[in-house]
Every structure is written in C-alpha cells, then in structure tokens.
Motif scaffolding. Structure first.
Motif, PDB file in Angstrom:
ATOM      1  N   VAL A  18     -79.774  80.453 -57.657  1.00 49.96           N
ATOM      2  CA  VAL A  18     -79.642  79.284 -56.673  1.00 49.96           C
ATOM      3  C   VAL A  18     -81.062  78.155 -55.774  1.00 49.96           C
ATOM      4  N   SER A  19     -81.224  77.099 -56.302  1.00 53.32           N
ATOM      5  CA  SER A  19     -82.339  75.749 -55.860  1.00 53.32           C
ATOM      6  C   SER A  19     -82.028  76.033 -54.303  1.00 53.32           C
ATOM      7  N   VAL A  20     -82.877  76.761 -53.548  1.00 49.85           N
ATOM      8  CA  VAL A  20     -82.333  76.297 -52.310  1.00 49.85           C
ATOM      9  C   VAL A  20     -84.338  75.240 -51.519  1.00 49.85           C
ATOM     10  N   GLU A  21     -84.185  74.796 -50.773  1.00 51.95           N
ATOM     11  CA  GLU A  21     -85.704  74.114 -49.418  1.00 51.95           C
ATOM     12  C   GLU A  21     -86.392  75.083 -49.321  1.00 51.95           C
ATOM     13  N   ALA A  22     -87.867  75.241 -49.466  1.00 50.91           N
ATOM     14  CA  ALA A  22     -88.821  75.717 -48.982  1.00 50.91           C
ATOM     15  C   ALA A  22     -89.712  74.810 -49.233  1.00 50.91           C
ATOM     16  N   VAL A  23     -90.832  75.692 -47.926  1.00 55.57           N
ATOM     17  CA  VAL A  23     -92.279  75.348 -47.696  1.00 55.57           C
ATOM     18  C   VAL A  23     -93.226  75.713 -47.562  1.00 55.57           C
ATOM     19  N   ARG A  24     -93.717  75.308 -48.082  1.00 54.75           N
ATOM     20  CA  ARG A  24     -95.653  75.347 -48.481  1.00 54.75           C
ATOM     21  C   ARG A  24     -96.606  75.852 -46.820  1.00 54.75           C
ATOM     22  N   ILE A  25     -97.111  76.966 -46.715  1.00 57.14           N
ATOM     23  CA  ILE A  25     -97.935  76.729 -45.683  1.00 57.14           C
ATOM     24  C   ILE A  25     -99.159  77.517 -45.805  1.00 57.14           C
ATOM     25  N   LYS A  28     -99.098  79.960 -48.796  1.00 56.09           N
ATOM     26  CA  LYS A  28     -97.610  81.086 -49.187  1.00 56.09           C
ATOM     27  C   LYS A  28     -96.349  80.135 -48.369  1.00 56.09           C
ATOM     28  N   THR A  29     -95.607  81.009 -49.320  1.00 58.42           N
ATOM     29  CA  THR A  29     -93.679  79.997 -49.818  1.00 58.42           C
ATOM     30  C   THR A  29     -92.348  80.922 -48.735  1.00 58.42           C
ATOM     31  N   TYR A  30     -92.147  79.907 -47.397  1.00 59.85           N
ATOM     32  CA  TYR A  30     -90.966  79.966 -47.206  1.00 59.85           C
ATOM     33  C   TYR A  30     -89.742  79.764 -47.118  1.00 59.85           C
ATOM     34  N   LEU A  31     -88.902  79.712 -47.320  1.00 58.93           N
ATOM     35  CA  LEU A  31     -87.446  79.771 -47.712  1.00 58.93           C
ATOM     36  C   LEU A  31     -86.673  79.718 -46.552  1.00 58.93           C
ATOM     37  N   ILE A  32     -85.699  78.459 -46.539  1.00 65.66           N
ATOM     38  CA  ILE A  32     -84.933  78.176 -45.567  1.00 65.66           C
ATOM     39  C   ILE A  32     -83.862  78.268 -45.891  1.00 65.66           C
ATOM     40  N   SER A  33     -83.065  78.945 -45.140  1.00 68.97           N
ATOM     41  CA  SER A  33     -81.792  79.347 -45.027  1.00 68.97           C
ATOM     42  C   SER A  33     -81.438  79.090 -44.241  1.00 68.97           C
ATOM     43  N   GLY A  34     -79.243  78.997 -44.372  1.00 68.61           N
ATOM     44  CA  GLY A  34     -78.467  78.418 -43.537  1.00 68.61           C
ATOM     45  C   GLY A  34     -78.398  77.225 -43.168  1.00 68.61           C
ATOM     46  N   LEU A  36     -76.016  74.835 -40.517  1.00 70.76           N
ATOM     47  CA  LEU A  36     -76.336  74.652 -38.868  1.00 70.76           C
ATOM     48  C   LEU A  36     -77.391  75.329 -38.228  1.00 70.76           C
ATOM     49  N   LEU A  37     -77.869  76.710 -39.041  1.00 71.75           N
ATOM     50  CA  LEU A  37     -78.565  77.059 -38.184  1.00 71.75           C
ATOM     51  C   LEU A  37     -79.751  77.891 -38.646  1.00 71.75           C
ATOM     52  N   ARG A  38     -81.107  77.158 -39.180  1.00 71.18           N
ATOM     53  CA  ARG A  38     -82.005  76.165 -40.388  1.00 71.18           C
ATOM     54  C   ARG A  38     -83.337  76.885 -40.044  1.00 71.18           C
ATOM     55  N   THR A  39     -83.026  78.401 -40.934  1.00 71.61           N
ATOM     56  CA  THR A  39     -84.549  79.383 -40.462  1.00 71.61           C
ATOM     57  C   THR A  39     -85.031  79.709 -41.579  1.00 71.61           C
ATOM     58  N   ALA A  40     -86.723  79.660 -41.118  1.00 73.45           N
ATOM     59  CA  ALA A  40     -87.025  79.752 -42.404  1.00 73.45           C
ATOM     60  C   ALA A  40     -88.110  81.289 -42.442  1.00 73.45           C
ATOM     61  N   SER A  41     -88.885  81.347 -43.408  1.00 71.56           N
ATOM     62  CA  SER A  41     -88.665  83.319 -43.529  1.00 71.56           C
ATOM     63  C   SER A  41     -89.541  83.399 -44.744  1.00 71.56           C
ATOM     64  N   LEU A  42     -90.443  83.977 -44.639  1.00 74.63           N
ATOM     65  CA  LEU A  42     -91.494  83.933 -46.280  1.00 74.63           C
ATOM     66  C   LEU A  42     -90.965  84.534 -47.152  1.00 74.63           C
ATOM     67  N   LYS A  43     -90.992  84.092 -48.459  1.00 75.89           N
ATOM     68  CA  LYS A  43     -90.177  84.258 -49.944  1.00 75.89           C
ATOM     69  C   LYS A  43     -90.344  85.933 -50.011  1.00 75.89           C
ATOM     70  N   ASP A  44     -92.177  86.479 -50.677  1.00 79.10           N
ATOM     71  CA  ASP A  44     -92.273  87.704 -50.196  1.00 79.10           C
ATOM     72  C   ASP A  44     -92.595  88.537 -49.080  1.00 79.10           C
ATOM     73  N   GLU A  45     -91.841  88.337 -48.441  1.00 83.72           N
ATOM     74  CA  GLU A  45     -91.678  89.314 -47.194  1.00 83.72           C
ATOM     75  C   GLU A  45     -92.303  90.622 -47.544  1.00 83.72           C
ATOM     76  N   TRP A  46     -92.086  91.199 -48.387  1.00 80.69           N
ATOM     77  CA  TRP A  46     -92.039  92.678 -48.837  1.00 80.69           C
ATOM     78  C   TRP A  46     -93.650  93.127 -49.283  1.00 80.69           C
ATOM     79  N   ILE A  67     -86.885  72.557 -39.121  1.00 81.17           N
ATOM     80  CA  ILE A  67     -86.459  73.481 -38.921  1.00 81.17           C
ATOM     81  C   ILE A  67     -85.916  74.355 -37.847  1.00 81.17           C
ATOM     82  N   ASP A  68     -85.577  75.667 -37.315  1.00 81.87           N
ATOM     83  CA  ASP A  68     -84.685  75.731 -36.380  1.00 81.87           C
ATOM     84  C   ASP A  68     -85.769  76.948 -35.428  1.00 81.87           C
ATOM     85  N   LEU A  69     -85.932  78.425 -36.107  1.00 74.93           N
ATOM     86  CA  LEU A  69     -86.412  79.431 -36.290  1.00 74.93           C
ATOM     87  C   LEU A  69     -87.201  79.687 -37.088  1.00 74.93           C
TER      88      LEU A  69
END
Length: 331
Positions: A18-25, A28-34, A36-46, A67-69
């Motif tokens: 599945v192709s999803v939006e992400a941002v590089r900061i 590091k890559t943050y995936l955007i999920s959701g 209505l409510l768009r949440t950014a979290s680290l792709k490799d959070e582990w 990005i909301d959260l």
C-alpha cells in the motif's frame, strides 16, 4: 530550520503493498496515517527515536500537507518519561537477557521448560539457519496451511514462492532465522532482526498439525541462546498480548515494560481529537470484553463463510483456533 520533504512510502499492513504519504524530517521518515485525523509517526519506530520532538513538531507545522498529530514513543530500556507531552503507556513484551542459564533456571515457567524437553524427545531439531530456497519453500507450506489463522483471514495465505522470498528478504542483512524441523520437515520458524538496543521478532509461525511438539517454545529458547552469546540485552515480541497469546509470552520469560507513547497536537483538529479521546481510533475505546465478543462473532462469520464455500474441514479447523486479542496499539 529543518527541511520537510513529502514522499510516498510502500507499507504492507495486511501483506499487500500500500502506498502512503510520508514526510522526511532530520533524515527520518514519518508515515502519515488516517483520513479525517492525520497522524505522523516514525516508519521505523522500533529502530529509531524522535530525538528532538520540538524540532519535528515545528517542521510538521510548516509542512505543506495537513498533519494533525505527532505520535512517538520511547524505546526500551528508557521507561521513564522524558517529555511533558500528553502520554499513554504501552506495554512492550521483552525478555531481559543476561545468560541462557539464568533464563532457563529463573525466567521461564516450569510447564514451558517441560514443553521444550518434550520437543527434543519427539525429535524436533531447532537451529539457526541460512536463508535459502529450501527454507523459503518450507515457509510457503506453512503460509498455505489455511486461509485463516487466529480468528481472521491469514494475510500470507496463497502467496507464491517468489513473493514469499522477496518479502522474507527484507532487512536480510540484519535478520537472523531460527527454524524447527521434524524428520527434515520445516514445522516452524522465527525471523528476528537485531536493532541498536535489542533483537526484535518480525515473524513467528508454526505448522498447526505439529503444535503438539511445541516447536515455538524451542525456537524462543534458541533465540535467547543467540542473544546471550551476542550480548544482546533484550528480545522483544512487539507489544504485550492479551488472552492465550499473553499467557504464552509470560510462560517463556517475556515481561511487560511500560513505555510512554506521546501524542502531540499539530493542528486544532489534533487538539480536539486528543481532548475527545479519538487519537487512537475507534478500536481503542471499545472495552476488552466487548472486543472479545466482536472477535468471536467475526470468527463464527468466517466459519459459516468457509462452510458455504464447501471448505468444511477448514471451517472446523478455523473454529478451534483461539481468538487473538492484541493490546491496543499492537499490530
């Protein structure tokens, strides 16, 4: 000022790309999920940390897409909260490892120890293996035992050799494979990777017809042995599981390590969602007993569906499988 780059990333939430939006900061890559409510979290959070959340938050506010959260957590062994943001505690399942002998003598349950001895008596051979085509063919057989597993459709069912080989090859440089054999037949395997702070399981499966031989217990023992030899202090099994799955984790020495997970609003919508308790989605607000009932209902629905298709033997097998209920947040 940190530069923010919008990119596309491919993830495999149900075994399909599945192709999803992400941002590089900060590289590091943050995936955007959701939606209505768009949440950014680290792709490799582990494997990675949000080292300066204030800078990341500022970059997200300047981001050209909404990005909301921002969601991030601390990884073990950092269990004390470092930040003042709103947080919830997530129970990571991990085995603290010093020596194999200490784990065997002090950390596992008597019954688990007996199951490992029983596996040896029944001729189960557990070993660290090299990744090769013969192993992949064995994994394909394990994947194709049944279209359902633990009360839901099994995402790996029906995959061909090339697909399985390609997916197992991800992170191959960091991966270690442990396999269980009976009469040279692959009856279970674990794939785990070594991160900077711990080893972490990415796949663990067995053949249901060989469950009486307890191959999974033996494979966990082999992983602990490998980690002890390499001075790896923890072996993680993602988040703590509820029900029978959690009982298994506890029996082989996994412990709960509560770590703080932070939710930081970026927009007004993010603040509102956090205030209303909607930041974890609808599943998180469903009581555990209700969730168990819903999952049992889902299992019965799949049983009827398989029976209507003429797969009575699969339906019967499916009905006997335990419902797997993860802790909220577990994948």
């Amino acid at each position: 000022m940190s530069e923010t780059t919008i990119i596309k990333e491919t993830i495999y939430p149900k075994g399909l790309p599945v192709s999803v939006e992400a941002v590089r900061i900060h590289d590091k890559t943050y995936l955007i999920s959701g939606k209505l409510l768009r949440t950014a979290s680290l792709k490799d959070e582990w494997q990675e940390d949000v080292e300066n959340p204030a800078d990341v938050l500022a970059a997200l506010k300047r981001c050209p897409i909404r990005i909301d959260l921002l969601k991030f957590w601390q990884r073990i062994p950092e269990t004390d909260a470092k930040y003042s943001y709103y947080k919830e505690w997530q129970p990571v399942a991990a085995i603290p490892i010093t020596t194999y002998k200490h784990w065997w003598d002090k950390q596992i349950r008597f019954r688990a120890r007996n199951k490992m001895r029983k596996a040896q008596k029944l001729g189960v051979v557990i070993e660290q293996i090299e990744f090769n085509d013969e192993f992949v063919r064995g994994v394909v057989e394990i994947y194709n035992q049944s279209p359902v597993r633990r009360g839901k459709p099994f995402r790996h069912y029906g995959k061909d050799f090339e697909t399985v080989k390609a997916e197992l090859s991800v992170d191959l440089d960091e991966a270690i494979f442990v396999a269980a054999y009976h009469s040279k037949e692959l009856i279970g395997f674990i794939k785990f990777v070594v991160a900077d702070r711990y080893a972490m399981v990415t796949l663990i499966l067995d053949k249901t017809v060989h469950r009486d031989k307890s191959p999974t217990n033996g494979m966990i023992a082999k992983v602990v042995e490998i980690c002890a030899e390499r001075n790896i202090p923890f072996f993680t099994y993602t988040l703590w599981r509820r029900g029978d799955h959690g009982k298994f984790q506890e029996s082989v020495g996994f412990e709960k390590f509560p770590v703080p997970q932070y939710f930081v609003p970026v927009t007004l919508l993010g603040k509102l969602a956090l205030a209303l308790g909607l930041h974890n989605g609808s599943k998180a607000v469903i009581p555990e007993q209700v969730m168990v009932w819903l999952l049992t209902l889902r299992t019965k629905w799949y049983v009827r569906k398989l029976a209507r298709r003429g797969s009575a033997h699969l339906a019967a097998s499916f009905e006997k499988q335990p419902v797997s209920l993860s802790h909220p947040g577990a994948s």
